[in-house]
Design a protein around this motif. Structure first.
Motif, PDB file in Angstrom:
ATOM      1  N   ARG A  32       0.833  -1.210   0.000  1.00 51.33           N
ATOM      2  CA  ARG A  32       0.000   0.000   0.000  1.00 51.33           C
ATOM      3  C   ARG A  32       0.866   1.257   0.000  1.00 51.33           C
ATOM      4  NH1 ARG A  32      -4.602  -1.941   4.296  1.00 51.33           N
ATOM      5  NH2 ARG A  32      -5.940  -2.979   2.783  1.00 51.33           N
TER       6      ARG A  32
ATOM      7  N   HIS B  85       2.343   1.670  -3.420  1.00 50.88           N
ATOM      8  CA  HIS B  85       1.273   2.064  -4.332  1.00 50.88           C
ATOM      9  C   HIS B  85       0.994   3.561  -4.200  1.00 50.88           C
ATOM     10  CE1 HIS B  85      -2.899   2.256  -5.863  1.00 50.88           C
ATOM     11  NE2 HIS B  85      -2.494   1.279  -6.659  1.00 50.88           N
ATOM     12  N   ARG B  86       0.911   4.054  -2.957  1.00 54.11           N
ATOM     13  CA  ARG B  86       0.703   5.484  -2.709  1.00 54.11           C
ATOM     14  C   ARG B  86       1.848   6.320  -3.276  1.00 54.11           C
ATOM     15  NH1 ARG B  86      -1.037   4.083   2.169  1.00 54.11           N
ATOM     16  NH2 ARG B  86       1.046   4.280   3.053  1.00 54.11           N
TER      17      ARG B  86
ATOM     18  N   ASN C 114       1.699   6.546  -6.984  1.00 49.51           N
ATOM     19  CA  ASN C 114       0.639   7.457  -7.394  1.00 49.51           C
ATOM     20  C   ASN C 114       1.142   8.898  -7.379  1.00 49.51           C
ATOM     21  OD1 ASN C 114      -2.110   7.718  -8.209  1.00 49.51           O
ATOM     22  ND2 ASN C 114      -2.504   8.690  -6.251  1.00 49.51           N
TER      23      ASN C 114
ATOM     24  N   LYS D 273       2.815   3.058 -14.095  1.00 50.35           N
ATOM     25  CA  LYS D 273       1.404   2.679 -14.029  1.00 50.35           C
ATOM     26  C   LYS D 273       1.245   1.161 -14.031  1.00 50.35           C
ATOM     27  CE  LYS D 273      -0.796   6.775 -15.938  1.00 50.35           C
ATOM     28  NZ  LYS D 273      -1.673   7.284 -17.006  1.00 50.35           N
TER      29      LYS D 273
ATOM     30  N   LYS E 196       2.105  -0.051 -10.645  1.00 51.79           N
ATOM     31  CA  LYS E 196       1.023   0.300  -9.728  1.00 51.79           C
ATOM     32  C   LYS E 196      -0.114  -0.721  -9.840  1.00 51.79           C
ATOM     33  CE  LYS E 196      -2.091   4.061  -8.696  1.00 51.79           C
ATOM     34  NZ  LYS E 196      -2.638   5.309  -9.186  1.00 51.79           N
ATOM     35  N   LEU E 197      -0.447  -1.139 -11.046  1.00 47.21           N
ATOM     36  CA  LEU E 197      -1.481  -2.156 -11.236  1.00 47.21           C
ATOM     37  C   LEU E 197      -1.060  -3.502 -10.653  1.00 47.21           C
ATOM     38  CD1 LEU E 197      -2.738  -1.350 -14.838  1.00 47.21           C
ATOM     39  CD2 LEU E 197      -3.991  -1.083 -12.690  1.00 47.21           C
TER      40      LEU E 197
ATOM     41  N   LYS F  76      -1.582  -3.288  -6.989  1.00 46.26           N
ATOM     42  CA  LYS F  76      -3.006  -3.366  -6.667  1.00 46.26           C
ATOM     43  C   LYS F  76      -3.479  -4.815  -6.703  1.00 46.26           C
ATOM     44  CE  LYS F  76      -7.450  -1.429  -7.960  1.00 46.26           C
ATOM     45  NZ  LYS F  76      -8.154  -0.566  -8.899  1.00 46.26           N
ATOM     46  N   ASP F  77      -3.033  -5.574  -7.682  1.00 49.55           N
ATOM     47  CA  ASP F  77      -3.403  -6.988  -7.770  1.00 49.55           C
ATOM     48  C   ASP F  77      -2.880  -7.774  -6.569  1.00 49.55           C
ATOM     49  OD1 ASP F  77      -4.705  -6.578 -10.166  1.00 49.55           O
ATOM     50  OD2 ASP F  77      -3.052  -7.342 -11.399  1.00 49.55           O
TER      51      ASP F  77
ATOM     52  N   ILE G  36      -2.113  -6.554  -3.612  1.00 50.47           N
ATOM     53  CA  ILE G  36      -2.861  -6.081  -2.442  1.00 50.47           C
ATOM     54  C   ILE G  36      -4.196  -6.816  -2.357  1.00 50.47           C
ATOM     55  CG2 ILE G  36      -4.138  -4.093  -1.501  1.00 50.47           C
ATOM     56  CD1 ILE G  36      -1.794  -2.338  -2.584  1.00 50.47           C
ATOM     57  N   SER G  37      -4.906  -6.901  -3.467  1.00 48.49           N
ATOM     58  CA  SER G  37      -6.196  -7.594  -3.497  1.00 48.49           C
ATOM     59  C   SER G  37      -6.050  -9.062  -3.130  1.00 48.49           C
ATOM     60  CB  SER G  37      -6.838  -7.472  -4.876  1.00 48.49           C
ATOM     61  OG  SER G  37      -7.147  -6.145  -5.151  1.00 48.49           O
TER      62      SER G  37
END
Length: 66
Positions: free
Chosen positions: A16, A19-20, A23, A43, A46-47, A50-51, A53-54
Motif C-alpha cells: 500500500r 502504491h501510494r 501514485n 502505471k 502500480k497495477l 493493486k493486484d 494487495i487484493s
C-alpha cells in the motif's frame, strides 16, 4: 507465497505504501510529461501492486458467505 497472517499484513502495508508513492510520482510526471515510457512503466507497476494487495486482502478476510 505468503502464508503467515502477520507476514501478510506487513507485506500488505509495504504494498500500500509503495502504491501510494507511485501514485504521487505518476501525478508529478503527468504534470511534466518528459518520459511517457517511464509513466507507463510506473502505471504498470502500480497495477501489479493493486493486484497483489487484493490477493493478500482476500486471504486475510475470511469468506463467511455460506
Amino acid at each position: 507465497m505468503i502464508t503467515d497472517d502477520s507476514l501478510m499484513l506487513r507485506r500488505l502495508h509495504e504494498l500500500r505504501s509503495e502504491h501510494r508513492d507511485l501514485n504521487t510520482v505518476i501525478e508529478r510526471l503527468i504534470r511534466h510529461p518528459l518520459n511517457q515510457l517511464q509513466i507507463l512503466r510506473l502505471k504498470k507497476r502500480k497495477l501489479q501492486l493493486k493486484d497483489e494487495i487484493s490477493w493478500i486482502e482476500t486471504r486475510l478476510i475470511p469468506d463467511d458467505i455460506a
